[in-house]
Design an enzyme around this catalytic site. Structure first.
Site, PDB file in Angstrom:
ATOM      1  N   LYS A  68       0.834  -1.290   0.222  1.00 20.95           N
ATOM      2  CA  LYS A  68      -0.031   0.112  -0.045  1.00 20.95           C
ATOM      3  C   LYS A  68       0.876   1.385   0.039  1.00 20.95           C
ATOM      4  O   LYS A  68       1.962   1.305   0.601  1.00 20.95           O
ATOM      5  CB  LYS A  68      -0.852  -0.033   1.263  1.00 20.95           C
ATOM      6  CG  LYS A  68      -1.779  -0.772   1.394  1.00 20.95           C
ATOM      7  CD  LYS A  68      -2.458  -0.645   2.780  1.00 20.95           C
ATOM      8  CE  LYS A  68      -3.697  -1.930   3.141  1.00 20.95           C
ATOM      9  NZ  LYS A  68      -4.181  -1.883   4.246  1.00 20.95           N
TER      10      LYS A  68
ATOM     11  N   ASP B 125     -12.891  -3.831  13.520  1.00 22.59           N
ATOM     12  CA  ASP B 125     -11.445  -3.472  14.120  1.00 22.59           C
ATOM     13  C   ASP B 125     -11.702  -4.037  15.661  1.00 22.59           C
ATOM     14  O   ASP B 125     -10.618  -4.629  16.167  1.00 22.59           O
ATOM     15  CB  ASP B 125     -11.192  -1.995  14.066  1.00 22.59           C
ATOM     16  CG  ASP B 125     -11.119  -1.951  12.499  1.00 22.59           C
ATOM     17  OD1 ASP B 125     -10.642  -2.923  11.554  1.00 22.59           O
ATOM     18  OD2 ASP B 125     -10.682  -0.691  12.083  1.00 22.59           O
TER      19      ASP B 125
END
Length: 187
Positions: free
Chosen positions: A76, A172
């Site tokens: 990324k 998360d």
């Protein structure tokens, strides 16, 4: 106009700070966000296949820590478009001498920085301002079957977040703590 991107080493091998060089004049500025020529030193033969953008409304929010396993492991390039973020990469590569070590950089409007995070690293960030927009360039498409995560407050990783962690998404927050048996992923 030469709006290059300089590649700088970080505390973790293979994670790089990308320093953009804005070209300024009386109208404002111009800056290159992505160039396969400028980034050949970190991208190698990888191609960017997906670009994502997020908006994080509240200061102290943490997004992450995410990674994908093979066959969909991804690198990324993370860039802040608005606001400021504390951007973190965690080495989860099996056998790595820096296994479970983390590196962070603050990405702000003033510093024109991005972070390159290779395969085998978990990624996440904390908004250190309200209304943060982040742009991600990915070398693999999102693959729900390959997605994994580490809890942002995992004691084995012990990230020193600049603010108390708030506003974790349900996904998360549900990432379990790493077990003592976790010895990394193969990339």
């Amino acid at each position: 106009m030469n709006a290059r991107i300089d590649i700088r080493e970080t505390t973790l091998p293979d994670v790089y700070l990308l320093q953009r060089q804005p070209q300024r004049d009386e109208r404002g500025w111009f800056e290159r966000m992505y160039s396969p020529v400028d980034l050949a030193g970190v991208l190698g033969q990888r191609a960017i296949v997906q670009v994502n953008r997020t908006l994080t409304r509240a200061n102290a929010t943490v997004r992450g820590m995410h990674y994908q396993v093979q066959p969909s492991a991804e690198a990324k390039i993370v860039s802040r478009l608005r606001g400021a973020i504390f951007d973190v990469a965690v080495d989860v590569r099996r056998g790595s001498p820096t296994f479970l070590r983390w590196h962070a950089d603050e990405l702000t409007a003033e510093n024109s920085r991005s972070l390159f995070i290779p395969e085998g690293f978990a990624h996440g960030f904390q908004a250190v301002a309200d209304d943060c927009e982040v742009l991600y360039f990915h070398t693999a498409a999102y693959d729900p079957a390959a997605e994994r995560g580490i809890h942002a407050l995992d004691p084995r990783v012990a990230i020193s977040w600049p603010l108390p962690v708030e506003h974790l998404s349900e996904r998360d927050a549900s990432h379990p703590a790493l077990t003592p048996e976790f010895d990394g992923i193969v990339v």
